[in-house]
Enzyme design. Structure first.
Site, PDB file in Angstrom:
ATOM      1  N   PHE A 158     -13.337   3.958  -9.919  1.00  0.00           N
ATOM      2  CA  PHE A 158     -13.258   5.208  -9.172  1.00  0.00           C
ATOM      3  C   PHE A 158     -14.560   5.519  -8.420  1.00  0.00           C
ATOM      4  O   PHE A 158     -14.562   5.747  -7.209  1.00  0.00           O
ATOM      5  CB  PHE A 158     -12.908   6.354 -10.128  1.00  0.00           C
ATOM      6  N   TYR A 193     -10.909  15.889  -1.624  1.00  0.00           N
ATOM      7  CA  TYR A 193     -10.413  15.218  -2.825  1.00  0.00           C
ATOM      8  C   TYR A 193      -9.797  16.243  -3.769  1.00  0.00           C
ATOM      9  O   TYR A 193      -8.687  16.041  -4.286  1.00  0.00           O
ATOM     10  CB  TYR A 193     -11.530  14.453  -3.528  1.00  0.00           C
ATOM     11  N   ASP A 217       0.862  -1.172   0.000  1.00  0.00           N
ATOM     12  CA  ASP A 217       0.000   0.000   0.000  1.00  0.00           C
ATOM     13  C   ASP A 217       0.902   1.227   0.000  1.00  0.00           C
ATOM     14  O   ASP A 217       1.780   1.350   0.856  1.00  0.00           O
ATOM     15  CB  ASP A 217      -0.880  -0.017   1.262  1.00  0.00           C
TER      16      ASP A 217
END
Length: 254
Positions: free
Chosen positions: A189, A152, A59
């Protein structure tokens, strides 16, 4: 003669996977990173004959793991010619006053800090060789801000700023730094953003033809094939139906 090597983060799906396959078809050996080993195993089966493939399961948020793994690559995998910082995510669409702190952490940790960790591990080799191409996958959200996009958009604005800073800092070394900022691309997404709500995710792309992952991979192919004196520094790519982050003609299928 050794072939060129490309490292792609977030290569288990979407844009990252399309880029890995496209670069492999161009003759690059591929280092593919992701969190899902089964997806990397599947990607390996899709590689063209003669292409070396090196999967790395981690990750990008894990700074220690990133630096440990990328800092100890086998000697025949250390000369990375192309780095594609693709790993990223969006979590939730809440207004700032009700935003989830875990969502905020995930977006900043992956989209910004993860990109920095991977870059920190790879850039020294490029500066030493005075060659290389770095492609950071941003977003139209790094160029505009839209309702409920707050954090975001902030993370992708950071990617845009970091990309510009990289280009300045790495200019003395002849390293190309490119920002690619897609609009609406039909990948996983929206499914991630809406936390597995398939009907809500599917509704995002109804009524028009969005971009697909391969469209972005085609831009990557074009970018890396430019002559040594040419760099496409900053690219925004939208589907024809999209005019801005918030203006989309949902009655335009092509």
């Amino acid at each position: 003669m050794n072939k060129k090597i490309a490292l792609i983060t977030g290569a288990t799906s979407g844009i990252g996977k399309a880029c890995a396959l496209t670069l492999a078809k161009m003759g690059y050996d591929i280092i593919a990173t992701g969190r899902r080993k089964d997806r990397l195993d599947q990607l390996e089966t899709e590689m063209p004959a003669g292409v070396r493939f090196f999967p790395l399961v981690f990750d990008v948020r894990d700074r220690i793991k990133v630096l440990e793994v990328l800092g100890n690559l086998p000697s025949d995998w250390t000369k990375i010619d192309v780095l594609i910082n693709n790993a990223g995510n969006a979590h939730g669409m809440d207004p700032i006053q009700t935003g989830d702190l875990d969502d905020w952490d995930a977006m900043m940790d992956i989209n910004v800090k993860g990109l920095l960790y991977v870059s920190k591990a790879i850039i020294p080799g490029m500066t030493e060789r005075k060659s290389g191409t770095i492609i950071n996958i941003g977003s139209i959200a790094g160029k505009e801000v839209y309702p409920n996009g707050n954090v975001y958009c902030g993370s992708k604005h950071a990617v845009d700023a970091i990309t510009k800073g990289m280009r300045i800092d790495l200019n003395p070394f002849g390293i190309k730094v490119i920002g690619i900022h897609p609009g609406m691309v039909e990948t996983e997404f929206s499914l991630v953003r809406f936390k597995g709500d398939e009907s809500r995710a599917e509704s995002v792309y109804k009524g028009f033809t969005p971009l697909y992952a391969q469209d972005i991979a085609d831009i990557v192919e074009f970018v890396v094939n430019r002559p040594s004196h040419v760099v496409l520094a900053d690219i925004v790519i939208l589907p024809t139906a999209q005019a801005s982050a918030t203006v989309v003609n949902k009655n335009l299928s092509t």
